[in-house]
Design a protein around this motif. Sequence first.
Motif, PDB file in Angstrom:
ATOM      1  N   LYS A  51       0.839  -1.196   0.000  1.00  0.00           N
ATOM      2  CA  LYS A  51       0.000   0.000   0.000  1.00  0.00           C
ATOM      3  C   LYS A  51       0.876   1.248   0.000  1.00  0.00           C
ATOM      4  O   LYS A  51       2.035   1.204   0.422  1.00  0.00           O
ATOM      5  CB  LYS A  51      -0.954   0.016   1.195  1.00  0.00           C
ATOM      6  CG  LYS A  51      -0.284   0.021   2.558  1.00  0.00           C
ATOM      7  CD  LYS A  51      -1.327   0.036   3.658  1.00  0.00           C
ATOM      8  CE  LYS A  51      -0.676   0.034   5.038  1.00  0.00           C
ATOM      9  NZ  LYS A  51      -1.688   0.076   6.118  1.00  0.00           N
ATOM     10  N   LYS A  87       0.368   9.522   2.712  1.00  0.00           N
ATOM     11  CA  LYS A  87      -0.911   8.864   2.428  1.00  0.00           C
ATOM     12  C   LYS A  87      -2.089   9.767   2.797  1.00  0.00           C
ATOM     13  O   LYS A  87      -3.157   9.669   2.190  1.00  0.00           O
ATOM     14  CB  LYS A  87      -1.011   7.527   3.143  1.00  0.00           C
ATOM     15  CG  LYS A  87      -0.938   7.561   4.647  1.00  0.00           C
ATOM     16  CD  LYS A  87      -1.003   6.143   5.195  1.00  0.00           C
ATOM     17  CE  LYS A  87      -0.895   6.126   6.707  1.00  0.00           C
ATOM     18  NZ  LYS A  87      -0.924   4.735   7.235  1.00  0.00           N
ATOM     19  N   ASP A  88      -1.888  10.662   3.776  1.00  0.00           N
ATOM     20  CA  ASP A  88      -2.950  11.615   4.114  1.00  0.00           C
ATOM     21  C   ASP A  88      -3.170  12.604   2.977  1.00  0.00           C
ATOM     22  O   ASP A  88      -4.305  12.967   2.662  1.00  0.00           O
ATOM     23  CB  ASP A  88      -2.592  12.364   5.406  1.00  0.00           C
ATOM     24  CG  ASP A  88      -2.633  11.456   6.625  1.00  0.00           C
ATOM     25  OD1 ASP A  88      -3.398  10.469   6.612  1.00  0.00           O
ATOM     26  OD2 ASP A  88      -1.892  11.730   7.587  1.00  0.00           O
ATOM     27  N   ASP A  89      -2.054  13.043   2.366  1.00  0.00           N
ATOM     28  CA  ASP A  89      -2.165  13.926   1.193  1.00  0.00           C
ATOM     29  C   ASP A  89      -2.909  13.222   0.070  1.00  0.00           C
ATOM     30  O   ASP A  89      -3.738  13.819  -0.621  1.00  0.00           O
ATOM     31  CB  ASP A  89      -0.772  14.333   0.695  1.00  0.00           C
ATOM     32  CG  ASP A  89       0.010  15.141   1.713  1.00  0.00           C
ATOM     33  OD1 ASP A  89      -0.627  15.875   2.485  1.00  0.00           O
ATOM     34  OD2 ASP A  89       1.250  15.029   1.734  1.00  0.00           O
ATOM     35  N   LYS A 101      -5.138  10.839   0.353  1.00  0.00           N
ATOM     36  CA  LYS A 101      -6.563  10.755   0.690  1.00  0.00           C
ATOM     37  C   LYS A 101      -7.279  12.045   0.318  1.00  0.00           C
ATOM     38  O   LYS A 101      -8.365  12.030  -0.271  1.00  0.00           O
ATOM     39  CB  LYS A 101      -6.729  10.482   2.189  1.00  0.00           C
ATOM     40  CG  LYS A 101      -6.383   9.072   2.630  1.00  0.00           C
ATOM     41  CD  LYS A 101      -6.564   8.938   4.126  1.00  0.00           C
ATOM     42  CE  LYS A 101      -6.150   7.556   4.617  1.00  0.00           C
ATOM     43  NZ  LYS A 101      -6.269   7.452   6.096  1.00  0.00           N
ATOM     44  N   GLU A 102      -6.667  13.178   0.672  1.00  0.00           N
ATOM     45  CA  GLU A 102      -7.277  14.472   0.366  1.00  0.00           C
ATOM     46  C   GLU A 102      -7.442  14.656  -1.140  1.00  0.00           C
ATOM     47  O   GLU A 102      -8.468  15.131  -1.617  1.00  0.00           O
ATOM     48  CB  GLU A 102      -6.422  15.594   0.950  1.00  0.00           C
ATOM     49  CG  GLU A 102      -6.431  15.652   2.478  1.00  0.00           C
ATOM     50  CD  GLU A 102      -5.583  16.784   3.006  1.00  0.00           C
ATOM     51  OE1 GLU A 102      -5.111  17.609   2.190  1.00  0.00           O
ATOM     52  OE2 GLU A 102      -5.394  16.851   4.233  1.00  0.00           O
ATOM     53  N   LEU A 118      -7.663  12.260  -3.379  1.00  0.00           N
ATOM     54  CA  LEU A 118      -8.663  11.320  -3.869  1.00  0.00           C
ATOM     55  C   LEU A 118     -10.074  11.820  -3.587  1.00  0.00           C
ATOM     56  O   LEU A 118     -10.946  11.790  -4.464  1.00  0.00           O
ATOM     57  CB  LEU A 118      -8.440   9.953  -3.223  1.00  0.00           C
ATOM     58  CG  LEU A 118      -9.426   8.851  -3.621  1.00  0.00           C
ATOM     59  CD1 LEU A 118      -9.362   8.610  -5.123  1.00  0.00           C
ATOM     60  CD2 LEU A 118      -9.137   7.568  -2.861  1.00  0.00           C
ATOM     61  N   TYR A 119     -10.300  12.298  -2.354  1.00  0.00           N
ATOM     62  CA  TYR A 119     -11.628  12.803  -1.991  1.00  0.00           C
ATOM     63  C   TYR A 119     -11.984  14.031  -2.824  1.00  0.00           C
ATOM     64  O   TYR A 119     -13.127  14.189  -3.263  1.00  0.00           O
ATOM     65  CB  TYR A 119     -11.673  13.158  -0.503  1.00  0.00           C
ATOM     66  CG  TYR A 119     -11.558  11.953   0.403  1.00  0.00           C
ATOM     67  CD1 TYR A 119     -11.974  10.684  -0.015  1.00  0.00           C
ATOM     68  CD2 TYR A 119     -11.033  12.076   1.693  1.00  0.00           C
ATOM     69  CE1 TYR A 119     -11.862   9.582   0.809  1.00  0.00           C
ATOM     70  CE2 TYR A 119     -10.920  10.973   2.524  1.00  0.00           C
ATOM     71  CZ  TYR A 119     -11.338   9.727   2.078  1.00  0.00           C
ATOM     72  OH  TYR A 119     -11.224   8.644   2.899  1.00  0.00           O
TER      73      TYR A 119
END
Length: 265
Positions: free
Chosen positions: A5, A245-247, A249-250, A252-253
Amino acid sequence: MLYTKFENKTIIKGTLEAVDPLHIGSSEKSSLNPIEVDNSVLKDSLGNPVIPGSSIKGVVRSEFEAVMKSVSGNNSDIRVCDIHDKSEKKCVDDKSDSDIKEKHKNGELSNEQAAQKYYDACCDVCKLFGGRFFAGKLHFKDCYYSGEGVCKYEKRDGVGIDRRTGAAKKGVKYDYEIIPKGTTFDFELIAENLDEDQEKYLDFIIRILEGDGICEGDYISVGGMTTRGLGRIKLKDISKKSISKDDLKERLYAFMENPNASEEV
C-alpha cells in the motif's frame, strides 16, 4: 515497509553538473567511418549526452554502503551486507530462504507475511537500493542534457605504455570522446515508502550527490577513466516534494467530489 500500500513518496529534482569532463561510454562504433572516435559517449536520439540512472545509482550505493559499513561496527541497529562477495553472509542466507519458502508452501505464511520475513531480514542498504528479494525504494532516472543547443564534445588521445621501456608503445594509439566540464543534466530521484530512518538516509544521499557526504568537496565520479581526471559530478538547484498517504486521501476525496477539477500532481 512493503509495497502493498502507498505510504509516502518523495520526488527530488535538480541539476547535475559535470565538475570534470565526463566519459559515459557507448558500445556503438561504425568501423566504416575512419574519422569517428574509438570510444564515443552515450547519446540520445538528438545526439546529446545521457547519464544512465543505473550509473548514478551504482556509485551512490557504493559510497553509501562504505559509509554504513564504517559506522555499523558493533551497532546492531545498522546492518550491511556485501551483495557481490560470496564469502560474506548475505541478508537472507540459503537456510533462511529455504525456511521461509517451506513455511509459505505449507500455508504457515501468507504471501504478505513471507514478503515481510524477507524484508525484515534484508540489511539497511538492500532495503533502500534493492537486493536479491526486493526492488529498491530509490528510483534514479536517466539524466538528459539540459544545456542550450546541441552539446559540443571534445576529443582526447590516449596511448598504450610499453611495460618494459615505460614509453609509448608503437601502434597502440586511440582516441576517446568526452563531455565538457560544466555540462548540465536534468536530475530526478523518486523514493517510495520510506520509514523514518530511511528518510534520514535519503537526506544523506542527497548530500553525497551535492559533494558534501564524507567531507566538503567530496564529489562522486561516474563513467570511465575516473583515475585520469574525469568523472566528477555535483547536484545543485535541488527541489524536494513529499506526498504522504494523508495527502493522497485528500487528493482522492477532492477528485471524487469534482472529477473535472485540474490540479498539479
